[in-house]
Design a protein around this motif. Structure first.
Motif, short mmCIF file in Angstrom:
data_model
loop_
_atom_site.label_atom_id
_atom_site.label_comp_id
_atom_site.label_asym_id
_atom_site.label_seq_id
_atom_site.Cartn_x
_atom_site.Cartn_y
_atom_site.Cartn_z
N GLY A 193 -3.16 -15.38 0.55
CA GLY A 193 -4.10 -14.28 0.38
C GLY A 193 -3.82 -13.15 1.35
O GLY A 193 -3.85 -11.97 0.99
N ALA A 194 -3.52 -13.52 2.60
CA ALA A 194 -3.27 -12.50 3.62
C ALA A 194 -2.00 -11.72 3.30
O ALA A 194 -1.99 -10.48 3.35
CB ALA A 194 -3.15 -13.16 4.99
N VAL A 195 -0.93 -12.44 2.93
CA VAL A 195 0.33 -11.77 2.61
C VAL A 195 0.14 -10.86 1.40
O VAL A 195 0.53 -9.69 1.41
CB VAL A 195 1.44 -12.83 2.34
CG1 VAL A 195 2.68 -12.16 1.78
CG2 VAL A 195 1.77 -13.58 3.60
N THR A 196 -0.47 -11.42 0.35
CA THR A 196 -0.69 -10.65 -0.86
C THR A 196 -1.58 -9.44 -0.60
O THR A 196 -1.29 -8.33 -1.06
CB THR A 196 -1.34 -11.54 -1.93
OG1 THR A 196 -0.50 -12.66 -2.14
CG2 THR A 196 -1.53 -10.80 -3.21
N GLY A 197 -2.65 -9.67 0.15
CA GLY A 197 -3.58 -8.60 0.44
C GLY A 197 -2.91 -7.46 1.20
O GLY A 197 -3.14 -6.28 0.92
N SER A 198 -2.05 -7.81 2.16
CA SER A 198 -1.38 -6.78 2.94
C SER A 198 -0.43 -5.98 2.06
O SER A 198 -0.38 -4.76 2.13
CB SER A 198 -0.58 -7.41 4.07
OG SER A 198 -1.36 -8.34 4.75
N PHE A 199 0.34 -6.71 1.24
CA PHE A 199 1.26 -6.05 0.33
C PHE A 199 0.49 -5.09 -0.56
O PHE A 199 0.86 -3.94 -0.75
CB PHE A 199 1.95 -7.09 -0.56
CG PHE A 199 3.39 -7.23 -0.27
CD1 PHE A 199 4.28 -6.25 -0.64
CD2 PHE A 199 3.87 -8.36 0.37
CE1 PHE A 199 5.63 -6.39 -0.37
CE2 PHE A 199 5.21 -8.50 0.66
CZ PHE A 199 6.09 -7.52 0.29
N SER A 200 -0.58 -5.62 -1.12
CA SER A 200 -1.41 -4.85 -2.03
C SER A 200 -1.90 -3.57 -1.36
O SER A 200 -1.77 -2.47 -1.90
CB SER A 200 -2.60 -5.73 -2.42
OG SER A 200 -3.40 -5.09 -3.32
N SER A 201 -2.41 -3.72 -0.15
CA SER A 201 -2.96 -2.56 0.56
C SER A 201 -1.85 -1.57 0.90
O SER A 201 -2.03 -0.36 0.86
CB SER A 201 -3.69 -3.02 1.82
OG SER A 201 -3.01 -2.68 2.98
N TRP A 202 -0.66 -2.13 1.22
CA TRP A 202 0.46 -1.26 1.55
C TRP A 202 0.88 -0.46 0.33
O TRP A 202 1.11 0.76 0.40
CB TRP A 202 1.62 -2.10 2.08
CG TRP A 202 2.89 -1.33 2.25
CD1 TRP A 202 3.19 -0.46 3.24
CD2 TRP A 202 4.02 -1.37 1.38
NE1 TRP A 202 4.44 0.05 3.03
CE2 TRP A 202 4.98 -0.47 1.91
CE3 TRP A 202 4.31 -2.06 0.21
CZ2 TRP A 202 6.21 -0.27 1.30
CZ3 TRP A 202 5.53 -1.85 -0.40
CH2 TRP A 202 6.46 -0.96 0.14
N VAL A 203 0.96 -1.13 -0.83
CA VAL A 203 1.34 -0.44 -2.06
C VAL A 203 0.33 0.67 -2.38
O VAL A 203 0.70 1.81 -2.67
CB VAL A 203 1.43 -1.44 -3.24
CG1 VAL A 203 1.59 -0.69 -4.55
CG2 VAL A 203 2.59 -2.39 -3.05
N ILE A 204 -0.94 0.35 -2.27
CA ILE A 204 -1.97 1.32 -2.61
C ILE A 204 -1.91 2.51 -1.65
O ILE A 204 -1.98 3.66 -2.05
CB ILE A 204 -3.37 0.66 -2.58
CG1 ILE A 204 -3.48 -0.31 -3.74
CG2 ILE A 204 -4.47 1.69 -2.63
CD1 ILE A 204 -4.61 -1.28 -3.61
N GLN A 205 -1.77 2.20 -0.36
CA GLN A 205 -1.71 3.26 0.65
C GLN A 205 -0.51 4.18 0.40
O GLN A 205 -0.64 5.40 0.37
CB GLN A 205 -1.61 2.62 2.03
CG GLN A 205 -1.50 3.61 3.16
CD GLN A 205 -0.75 3.00 4.32
OE1 GLN A 205 -0.57 1.79 4.39
NE2 GLN A 205 -0.30 3.84 5.23
N THR A 206 0.65 3.56 0.18
CA THR A 206 1.86 4.34 -0.08
C THR A 206 1.67 5.22 -1.30
O THR A 206 2.04 6.38 -1.32
CB THR A 206 3.07 3.40 -0.28
OG1 THR A 206 3.06 2.42 0.73
CG2 THR A 206 4.37 4.17 -0.27
N GLY B 197 0.42 -7.45 -5.52
CA GLY B 197 -0.01 -6.19 -4.92
C GLY B 197 0.21 -5.02 -5.87
O GLY B 197 -0.65 -4.14 -5.98
N SER D 200 -7.45 -8.84 0.34
CA SER D 200 -6.88 -7.54 0.03
C SER D 200 -7.90 -6.44 0.30
O SER D 200 -7.60 -5.44 0.96
CB SER D 200 -6.50 -7.56 -1.45
OG SER D 200 -5.89 -6.39 -1.81
N ILE D 204 -7.76 -3.44 3.12
CA ILE D 204 -7.85 -2.03 2.77
C ILE D 204 -9.03 -1.37 3.47
O ILE D 204 -8.91 -0.28 4.02
CB ILE D 204 -7.96 -1.88 1.24
CG1 ILE D 204 -6.63 -2.27 0.61
CG2 ILE D 204 -8.33 -0.46 0.86
CD1 ILE D 204 -6.74 -2.53 -0.87
#
Lengths: 218, 218, 218, 218
Positions: A193-206, B197, D200, D204
């Motif tokens: 969850g942590a890895v996925t969440g970070s990736f997700s947030s990074w994609v959205i932010q980018t 993500g 996630s 965020i």
């Protein structure tokens, strides 16, 4: 206010020593489990150190409770602290807090949030995995029908569990080993969850930055 | 400023040749592992090419270090570069950077961000999977009690690992094979995180657009 | 403009019939795989229908290509269409598009976006799973050393694969079965990504609404 | 308006009693499955209680339907209610709604949204897992070739399924057991999605706060 200050001062002074004590605890546990040819004398020394460290953790908990000036509500509000006193092997997971404290002293964040979450998740996974692999190995070793027979097997099994891959070529068979395993599966889910969440947030932010940079054209 | 320019110029001129060299490295490694009936002479040629390419990667790293004008702090700040020099099989993963560079020259993005992340994740998965399957196969082949006995088995095992499915019908048994396997599990988690993500960000983005388009009614 | 209209008209008129044809294709394939005691005559009829339907799909693809007025660039831009012509079993996955078309005619969305994504993911999973279970069963049935011996086994294996659980108690052993399996694992990852992404977006959306509703602060 | 009120009043008055009844149903089911040495008389008593409770759930459903003043469209709009009547073991999953109701009476939320989602997911996982482990155990127990032979085995298998780890060292072999298992895998995916989504959203949210707190400088 004075009580608050007492708590804060105690916290600040004991944090690092207690973290080092918890690493020592993990080290003593590891030696006791892994060093099979250890003489009886050394085993006793290690056990004594283990108990001494554990008393330290208990005293710290009681002092904090006392300083808080709260009654039983303290226990309810600090469930994690009680768990960590009962299972000191989980205590090194506090490395995240230590790391945060140290980082904040250096005036500014060096890592972006998602890199930090991945760093914490990795540190937690390594510490949780090491403590779990030790405990499962010590529970399984010598059990009839056990497939986890060496510490290497245990580490291999731990990795496949924490990443939720779950080969199942070797698995714990004792109730104790399986109980620890369930906790590790939960840890694996949180890690994912942590890895996925970070990736997700990074994609959205980018994406958001990209969008802002482009002209808002047709 | 001049040093910065030196770095940039070096980077721009060597990027594509080095990427092709890394693909050649992967190809030579693959031939050495898979072509069992190869004559001794050809094996030596391949080994020589492999070492020559590896020297090239090392020289590139040292030149960059030199051009940066930094001391040991360069190593600390470019950990990934050092890893990629030590394990050149991972070097093709840089395809993402190459792809980005090429794409930027074409003036505008053709793919949306989430499609790009999925494309990168897929490319990385294929390259990581191929290199991993080769290494695990070469480590397991011939080991006593090994269940991965053909390259097909190794590819099948790789797919089940990278998607975190993890059947466990065949699994590596050698320490070397298992070490590579753990790295691939971590890659699988990252892959899952990237896919999830991107999906997540796509859903959120679509939702936001939907919402903006609708009248803000009661 | 006229060409564009020609394309649109063709698309609108053929969409539903082609979808029904693809369901019929899946049905014929299922009967041929599952009905073992079928007489030779019926088998031939089914095969004829299958080929007839496949010709239909091919004709549709060629007509579209023609109507588009584009050369080879059409193939490059509509890769999915070509894949679906080559593997007609995947064609029912277009149900999502049909569903969207039907839904839009009803003037307003009845489901929120995340519910829709979960609905699409479920429909896709059921159709992909059914086609995959059939193909793997027909590939494994009769293979030496196969563990998937009944269609029930194949469905059970499919479910454990698409959810990325991956027990591995029964797994395909033939190259054909494993190739299909890899495609299904990728489908499982996408499914997991879709479910996770929708949940994620729902949590974020709910959170944002909650925050907006509360007074902004102390 | 009056009908609406009737529905609301019925809902408010029956919610807690029905939840307790559903817990009693689960308890009776558990005793019947687990207490093997139970006398025939007690078994009959438990069966009677089970059927009585089930009638209660059915009556509640019919009364709600009646009060809604809707025809068959009620069934279509409240599919979950019908499922929960047919499979009362799933009814305790409504704990989330009870929890929400109780929480709202306490004037303000004590937990942030992501903590709440994780709490709900955990409660649902425990209840779903317990009901599933019981059902699978009762289906597998005594089946020829079954690997799940004790309730402990069933719980162990349940944990590895719900976290999507899926060792596959022990798996259900009966059609009934496997059908329940598929439902649990789907539950596992949803659980993973909930945990990941919360993480996630938390990442965020934290990131956005961090960004707002920092000066908007270059």
């Amino acid at each position: 206010m004075d009580e608050e200050n007492g708590q804060l001062r105690w916290h600040r002074r004991t944090e690092l020593p207690l973290f080092l004590a918890s690493m020592l605890y993990l080290f003593c546990y590891a030696v006791r489990v892994l060093a099979e040819g250890l003489s009886e004398g050394w085993r006793d020394v290690l056990l004594a150190v283990t108990y001494a460290l554990w008393s330290l953790f208990l005293i710290d908990y009681l002092v904090r409770w006392r300083l808080s000036g709260q009654g039983l509500s303290y226990v309810r509000r600090h469930v994690m602290d009680a768990i960590v006193v009962l299972l000191p092997l989980l205590r090194p997971l506090r490395v995240v807090r230590i790391y945060e404290t140290v980082r904040h002293r250096r005036a500014h964040a060096r890592l972006t949030l998602y890199a930090r979450v991945i760093a914490y998740a990795s540190m937690s996974a390594v510490l949780l995995g090491f403590a779990g692999a030790l405990t499962v190995y010590s529970a399984e070793r010598g059990a009839p029908g056990a497939t986890i027979t060496t510490f290497g097997d245990s580490v291999w099994w731990t990795c496949s569990t924490l990443t939720t891959v779950g080969y199942g070529d070797i698995t714990p068979v004792t109730p104790m080993g399986r109980t620890v395993a369930v906790a590790m599966m939960a840890g694996g889910m949180a890690l994912l969850g942590a890895v996925t969440g970070s990736f997700s947030s990074w994609v959205i932010q980018t994406f958001t930055l990209d969008q802002d940079r482009e002209p808002p054209g047709p």
